[in-house]
Write a protein that holds these residues in place. Sequence first.
Motif, mmCIF file in Angstrom:
data_model
loop_
_atom_site.group_PDB
_atom_site.id
_atom_site.type_symbol
_atom_site.label_atom_id
_atom_site.label_comp_id
_atom_site.label_asym_id
_atom_site.label_seq_id
_atom_site.Cartn_x
_atom_site.Cartn_y
_atom_site.Cartn_z
ATOM 1 N N PRO A 269 11.363 -0.024 -3.796
ATOM 2 C CA PRO A 269 10.527 1.139 -3.511
ATOM 3 C C PRO A 269 9.944 1.706 -4.807
ATOM 4 O O PRO A 269 10.536 1.572 -5.879
ATOM 5 C CB PRO A 269 11.486 2.122 -2.852
ATOM 6 C CG PRO A 269 12.833 1.714 -3.316
ATOM 7 C CD PRO A 269 12.771 0.238 -3.593
ATOM 8 N N ASP A 270 8.789 2.322 -4.695
ATOM 9 C CA ASP A 270 8.118 2.939 -5.853
ATOM 10 C C ASP A 270 7.923 1.956 -7.006
ATOM 11 O O ASP A 270 8.063 2.310 -8.170
ATOM 12 C CB ASP A 270 8.880 4.182 -6.328
ATOM 13 C CG ASP A 270 9.010 5.226 -5.233
ATOM 14 O OD1 ASP A 270 8.049 5.388 -4.458
ATOM 15 O OD2 ASP A 270 10.067 5.866 -5.142
ATOM 16 N N ALA A 271 7.606 0.714 -6.684
ATOM 17 C CA ALA A 271 7.369 -0.301 -7.712
ATOM 18 C C ALA A 271 6.056 -0.045 -8.447
ATOM 19 O O ALA A 271 5.883 -0.470 -9.580
ATOM 20 C CB ALA A 271 7.348 -1.686 -7.087
ATOM 21 N N HIS A 272 5.156 0.652 -7.796
ATOM 22 C CA HIS A 272 3.866 1.013 -8.377
ATOM 23 C C HIS A 272 3.333 2.206 -7.580
ATOM 24 O O HIS A 272 3.872 2.548 -6.526
ATOM 25 C CB HIS A 272 2.894 -0.177 -8.331
ATOM 26 C CG HIS A 272 2.735 -0.760 -6.967
ATOM 27 N ND1 HIS A 272 1.885 -0.246 -6.028
ATOM 28 C CD2 HIS A 272 3.350 -1.813 -6.378
ATOM 29 C CE1 HIS A 272 1.961 -0.948 -4.930
ATOM 30 N NE2 HIS A 272 2.852 -1.905 -5.112
ATOM 31 N N GLU B 86 3.463 8.238 2.774
ATOM 32 C CA GLU B 86 4.417 7.673 3.727
ATOM 33 C C GLU B 86 4.140 8.133 5.157
ATOM 34 O O GLU B 86 4.297 7.365 6.108
ATOM 35 C CB GLU B 86 5.850 8.035 3.334
ATOM 36 C CG GLU B 86 6.883 7.338 4.182
ATOM 37 C CD GLU B 86 8.300 7.533 3.686
ATOM 38 O OE1 GLU B 86 9.203 6.947 4.296
ATOM 39 O OE2 GLU B 86 8.499 8.265 2.695
ATOM 40 N N GLU B 87 3.709 9.364 5.339
ATOM 41 C CA GLU B 87 3.418 9.874 6.683
ATOM 42 C C GLU B 87 2.307 9.052 7.352
ATOM 43 O O GLU B 87 2.420 8.666 8.513
ATOM 44 C CB GLU B 87 3.009 11.339 6.598
ATOM 45 C CG GLU B 87 2.738 11.975 7.932
ATOM 46 C CD GLU B 87 2.338 13.432 7.807
ATOM 47 O OE1 GLU B 87 1.806 13.962 8.800
ATOM 48 O OE2 GLU B 87 2.540 14.036 6.738
ATOM 49 N N THR B 88 1.246 8.762 6.606
ATOM 50 C CA THR B 88 0.150 7.961 7.134
ATOM 51 C C THR B 88 0.614 6.540 7.427
ATOM 52 O O THR B 88 0.267 5.944 8.443
ATOM 53 C CB THR B 88 -1.031 7.943 6.145
ATOM 54 O OG1 THR B 88 -1.408 9.290 5.868
ATOM 55 C CG2 THR B 88 -2.209 7.180 6.690
ATOM 56 N N TRP B 89 1.423 5.986 6.520
ATOM 57 C CA TRP B 89 1.964 4.634 6.706
ATOM 58 C C TRP B 89 2.788 4.544 7.988
ATOM 59 O O TRP B 89 2.617 3.629 8.784
ATOM 60 C CB TRP B 89 2.813 4.261 5.494
ATOM 61 C CG TRP B 89 3.602 3.015 5.676
ATOM 62 C CD1 TRP B 89 4.915 2.911 6.009
ATOM 63 C CD2 TRP B 89 3.120 1.673 5.559
ATOM 64 N NE1 TRP B 89 5.272 1.595 6.085
ATOM 65 C CE2 TRP B 89 4.202 0.811 5.823
ATOM 66 C CE3 TRP B 89 1.891 1.121 5.250
ATOM 67 C CZ2 TRP B 89 4.083 -0.558 5.783
ATOM 68 C CZ3 TRP B 89 1.780 -0.256 5.223
ATOM 69 C CH2 TRP B 89 2.857 -1.081 5.485
ATOM 70 N N LEU B 90 3.674 5.515 8.197
ATOM 71 C CA LEU B 90 4.525 5.500 9.381
ATOM 72 C C LEU B 90 3.706 5.680 10.656
ATOM 73 O O LEU B 90 4.008 5.064 11.681
ATOM 74 C CB LEU B 90 5.607 6.578 9.272
ATOM 75 C CG LEU B 90 6.652 6.330 8.190
ATOM 76 C CD1 LEU B 90 7.585 7.520 8.063
ATOM 77 C CD2 LEU B 90 7.417 5.054 8.455
ATOM 78 N N ALA B 91 2.656 6.496 10.606
ATOM 79 C CA ALA B 91 1.782 6.666 11.771
ATOM 80 C C ALA B 91 1.085 5.348 12.108
ATOM 81 O O ALA B 91 0.964 4.973 13.286
ATOM 82 C CB ALA B 91 0.758 7.763 11.510
ATOM 83 N N TYR C 173 0.818 -1.210 0.000
ATOM 84 C CA TYR C 173 0.000 0.000 0.000
ATOM 85 C C TYR C 173 0.850 1.259 0.000
ATOM 86 O O TYR C 173 0.381 2.340 -0.310
ATOM 87 C CB TYR C 173 -0.965 -0.020 1.191
ATOM 88 C CG TYR C 173 -1.904 -1.188 1.085
ATOM 89 C CD1 TYR C 173 -2.954 -1.185 0.183
ATOM 90 C CD2 TYR C 173 -1.705 -2.334 1.847
ATOM 91 C CE1 TYR C 173 -3.787 -2.282 0.043
ATOM 92 C CE2 TYR C 173 -2.535 -3.428 1.713
ATOM 93 C CZ TYR C 173 -3.572 -3.396 0.815
ATOM 94 O OH TYR C 173 -4.388 -4.474 0.671
ATOM 95 N N LEU C 174 2.120 1.113 0.332
ATOM 96 C CA LEU C 174 3.072 2.216 0.291
ATOM 97 C C LEU C 174 3.764 2.301 -1.066
ATOM 98 O O LEU C 174 4.556 3.193 -1.311
ATOM 99 C CB LEU C 174 4.102 2.030 1.414
ATOM 100 C CG LEU C 174 5.044 3.155 1.728
ATOM 101 C CD1 LEU C 174 4.306 4.447 2.040
ATOM 102 C CD2 LEU C 174 5.946 2.771 2.868
ATOM 103 N N GLY C 175 3.442 1.377 -1.968
ATOM 104 C CA GLY C 175 4.028 1.366 -3.299
ATOM 105 C C GLY C 175 5.267 0.498 -3.413
ATOM 106 O O GLY C 175 6.002 0.589 -4.388
ATOM 107 N N GLN C 176 5.509 -0.338 -2.422
ATOM 108 C CA GLN C 176 6.704 -1.179 -2.414
ATOM 109 C C GLN C 176 6.371 -2.615 -2.781
ATOM 110 O O GLN C 176 5.273 -3.091 -2.547
ATOM 111 C CB GLN C 176 7.346 -1.178 -1.025
ATOM 112 C CG GLN C 176 7.837 0.151 -0.579
ATOM 113 C CD GLN C 176 8.426 0.093 0.813
ATOM 114 O OE1 GLN C 176 8.284 -0.889 1.528
ATOM 115 N NE2 GLN C 176 9.095 1.150 1.201
#
Length: 66
Positions: A40-43, A49-54, A15-18
């Motif tokens: 990273p950035d595969a799609h 990223e801020e929401t993911w890290l939270a 969901y982070l694009g990895q």
Amino acid sequence: MVPSTVLSLLANPVYLGQRVWNRKNDRGGKNPPDEWVVAPDAHPAIIDEETWLAAQAQLSTRKVKR
């Protein structure tokens, strides 16, 4: 959805694009995270990223019931 499904969605870096490879070894056991291959950035990412890290910070504070 059951709680385990929600937790697996929150922990999935897709969901982070990895894209992540090499999580398991040939015998079906888990490899340590330092052996994983991450693209990273595969799609395009679904969340930023801020929401993911939270979300990861919240998950790390939870106790595991077993």
